[in-house]
Write a protein that holds these residues in place. Structure first.
Motif, short mmCIF file in Angstrom:
data_model
loop_
_atom_site.label_atom_id
_atom_site.label_comp_id
_atom_site.label_asym_id
_atom_site.label_seq_id
_atom_site.Cartn_x
_atom_site.Cartn_y
_atom_site.Cartn_z
N HIS A 1 -31.87 -19.04 4.97
CA HIS A 1 -30.49 -18.54 5.00
C HIS A 1 -30.37 -17.24 4.21
O HIS A 1 -29.76 -16.27 4.67
CB HIS A 1 -29.54 -19.59 4.45
CG HIS A 1 -28.10 -19.14 4.41
ND1 HIS A 1 -27.34 -18.99 5.54
CD2 HIS A 1 -27.31 -18.77 3.36
CE1 HIS A 1 -26.13 -18.57 5.21
NE2 HIS A 1 -26.08 -18.43 3.89
N GLY A 2 -30.95 -17.22 3.02
CA GLY A 2 -30.87 -16.02 2.19
C GLY A 2 -31.55 -14.83 2.85
O GLY A 2 -31.05 -13.70 2.82
N VAL A 3 -32.71 -15.08 3.47
CA VAL A 3 -33.42 -14.00 4.16
C VAL A 3 -32.59 -13.46 5.31
O VAL A 3 -32.44 -12.24 5.48
CB VAL A 3 -34.79 -14.53 4.69
CG1 VAL A 3 -35.43 -13.50 5.62
CG2 VAL A 3 -35.71 -14.86 3.53
N THR A 4 -32.01 -14.36 6.11
CA THR A 4 -31.21 -13.94 7.25
C THR A 4 -29.99 -13.14 6.82
O THR A 4 -29.66 -12.12 7.42
CB THR A 4 -30.76 -15.18 8.05
OG1 THR A 4 -31.93 -15.91 8.46
CG2 THR A 4 -29.97 -14.77 9.28
N GLN A 5 -29.33 -13.59 5.76
CA GLN A 5 -28.15 -12.88 5.27
C GLN A 5 -28.51 -11.47 4.82
O GLN A 5 -27.79 -10.51 5.11
CB GLN A 5 -27.51 -13.66 4.11
CG GLN A 5 -26.83 -14.96 4.52
CD GLN A 5 -25.63 -14.73 5.42
OE1 GLN A 5 -24.75 -13.94 5.12
NE2 GLN A 5 -25.57 -15.44 6.54
N SER A 6 -29.61 -11.35 4.11
CA SER A 6 -30.01 -10.04 3.59
C SER A 6 -30.40 -9.07 4.68
O SER A 6 -30.11 -7.87 4.61
CB SER A 6 -31.18 -10.20 2.61
OG SER A 6 -30.81 -10.93 1.47
N ILE A 7 -31.05 -9.58 5.72
CA ILE A 7 -31.61 -8.69 6.75
C ILE A 7 -30.61 -8.40 7.86
O ILE A 7 -30.50 -7.26 8.33
CB ILE A 7 -32.89 -9.31 7.33
CG1 ILE A 7 -33.96 -9.39 6.23
CG2 ILE A 7 -33.39 -8.51 8.53
CD1 ILE A 7 -35.21 -10.10 6.65
N TYR A 8 -29.85 -9.41 8.28
CA TYR A 8 -29.02 -9.24 9.48
C TYR A 8 -27.51 -9.18 9.21
O TYR A 8 -26.74 -8.85 10.11
CB TYR A 8 -29.30 -10.38 10.46
CG TYR A 8 -30.73 -10.38 10.96
CD1 TYR A 8 -31.22 -9.32 11.72
CD2 TYR A 8 -31.59 -11.43 10.66
CE1 TYR A 8 -32.52 -9.31 12.17
CE2 TYR A 8 -32.90 -11.43 11.11
CZ TYR A 8 -33.36 -10.37 11.87
OH TYR A 8 -34.66 -10.36 12.31
N PHE A 9 -27.09 -9.50 7.99
CA PHE A 9 -25.65 -9.53 7.72
C PHE A 9 -25.27 -8.71 6.48
O PHE A 9 -24.32 -9.05 5.79
CB PHE A 9 -25.18 -10.99 7.57
CG PHE A 9 -25.33 -11.78 8.84
CD1 PHE A 9 -24.39 -11.71 9.84
CD2 PHE A 9 -26.45 -12.58 9.03
CE1 PHE A 9 -24.54 -12.42 11.02
CE2 PHE A 9 -26.62 -13.30 10.21
CZ PHE A 9 -25.65 -13.23 11.21
N SER A 10 -26.04 -7.66 6.22
CA SER A 10 -25.74 -6.80 5.08
C SER A 10 -25.87 -5.33 5.49
O SER A 10 -26.34 -4.49 4.73
CB SER A 10 -26.69 -7.12 3.92
OG SER A 10 -26.58 -8.47 3.52
N THR A 11 -25.44 -5.03 6.70
CA THR A 11 -25.59 -3.67 7.22
C THR A 11 -24.67 -2.70 6.48
O THR A 11 -23.46 -2.92 6.42
CB THR A 11 -25.24 -3.62 8.72
OG1 THR A 11 -26.06 -4.56 9.41
CG2 THR A 11 -25.46 -2.23 9.28
N PRO A 12 -25.20 -1.64 5.89
CA PRO A 12 -24.35 -0.66 5.19
C PRO A 12 -23.50 0.14 6.18
O PRO A 12 -23.89 0.35 7.33
CB PRO A 12 -25.36 0.23 4.47
CG PRO A 12 -26.63 0.08 5.22
CD PRO A 12 -26.64 -1.31 5.79
N GLN A 13 -22.35 0.61 5.71
CA GLN A 13 -21.45 1.38 6.56
C GLN A 13 -22.11 2.67 7.06
O GLN A 13 -21.83 3.13 8.17
CB GLN A 13 -20.18 1.70 5.79
CG GLN A 13 -19.35 0.47 5.45
CD GLN A 13 -18.10 0.82 4.67
OE1 GLN A 13 -17.68 1.97 4.63
NE2 GLN A 13 -17.51 -0.18 4.03
N SER A 14 -22.97 3.24 6.25
CA SER A 14 -23.64 4.48 6.65
C SER A 14 -24.48 4.26 7.92
O SER A 14 -24.55 5.14 8.79
CB SER A 14 -24.53 4.99 5.51
OG SER A 14 -25.44 3.98 5.09
#
Length: 333
Positions: free
Chosen positions: A189-202
């Motif tokens: 879960h932590g890996v998925t959140q970091s990679i796929y659900f933390s996209t920066p606005q830039s």
């Protein structure tokens, strides 16, 4: 397990046993497999009582800052020679971004079709879904326990290099491996959140420019960004990672290309993706690159419209889609 794999793993374990100090590294602009497999191997060497340095020539992307052990990664190589350097997912020493490695012995573990036997000891398996899967086999054969930290590193490697278990390299064995890693304590879960659900606005601003500029001809899609585009979006190099997947994700597109102007200007970095039997690794090899059949990269001369693009060896000339030879991308960007 076939004999070549068995012999390769045995030879690697013997080499590890005979040496005390190690350098673990991978290719420049590291991705999830490079980082996850390197850190997992670092943890394995720790458990063997070895001294290990994990070094990358480029910064670690923000999405991987929570991978266990990442804070031990350093940019500078050890000042004194180590007994052994282990290169993962890397077809030559220059691909690491370092000119040379301070090591008396070199081991090469790779799963790219373009992998080359350049080291003292080589294990290249193009059938492996990720180098992380190969490191897992080394760890199991060593008899050392797969710790939760190691499992999270390996899960990161396999998850990212299979495109979230979507690429054709994903098999029943890949899911079995993922199950083993979860049972060992991988923080999926932590890996998925970091990679796929933390996209920066830039990155989203840059993606807007890419989609606005996108071209589609027949079954090939491509787009590009310049250094000025990145400045306008406030984007960094890592914001370009994965953008090509939006192009290949479209219906009726069988090959996609994303081009990024290099920071020093002039040349463009290519990211290629394809579906089914379209071999973009062959295309990438024409542009000083390589990789997998469905995911590769290379470099093309620029700037746009300069006439420096190698028309005779154009990208489009190498893209085969269901037997149809397209030349649609011969003049991009």
């Amino acid at each position: 397990m076939d004999s070549i794999r068995t012999q390769s793993i045995a030879a690697i374990l013997a080499a590890l046993d005979q040496r005390e100090t190690f350098l673990v590294t991978s290719h420049a602009r590291p991705d999830g497999d490079a980082i996850g497999s390197s850190l997992a191997l670092m943890h394995l060497l720790d458990s063997m009582g070895k001294t290990v340095y994990a070094c990358f020539s480029d910064p670690i992307p923000h999405a991987y800052e929570r991978v266990p052990g990442v804070k031990r990664i350093q940019r500078e190589l050890p000042s004194e020679p180590v007994d052994c350097a282990i290169l993962l997912e890397c077809d030559a020493v220059p691909r690491t971004g370092y000119k040379a490695l301070p090591a008396r012995f070199v081991i090469n573990v790779d799963h790219h079709l373009s992998g080359r036997a350049f080291a003292d000891l080589n294990w290249i398996d193009p059938e492996a879904p990720a180098v992380g899967a190969m490191v897992y086999e080394i760890a199991v054969a060593s008899g050392k326990p797969i710790t939760a930290a190691m499992a999270t590193c390996l899960y990161t490697a396999v998850l990212t290099d299979t495109g979230g278990f979507l690429y054709s390299s994903t098999t029943a064995s890949t899911f079995a491996l993922a199950e083993h890693l979860l049972l060992a304590g991988a923080d999926a879960h932590g890996v998925t959140q970091s990679i796929y659900f933390s996209t920066p606005q830039s990155k989203m601003r840059l993606l807007g420019k890419v989609l606005e500029r996108m071209k589609i001809q027949n079954t090939v899609a491509w787009s590009w960004v310049t250094q000025q585009d990145m400045n306008d979006a406030g984007a960094s190099l890592e914001d370009c990672e994965g953008i090509v997947n939006y192009l290949i994700g479209m219906a009726d597109v069988c090959a996609a290309v994303f081009l990024r102007e290099q920071p020093e200007g002039g040349d463009f970095r290519l990211s290629l993706r394809s579906k089914s039997n379209v071999d973009v690794a062959e295309v990438a090899s024409r542009f000083s690159g390589g990789g997998h059949r469905n995911a590769s990269g290379g470099t093309v001369a620029g700037p746009p419209g300069s006439g420096r693009q190698p028309r005779g060896r154009s990208l489009g000339a190498g893209l085969r889609c269901d037997g149809w030879l397209t030349r649609s991308a011969s003049t991009f960007p």
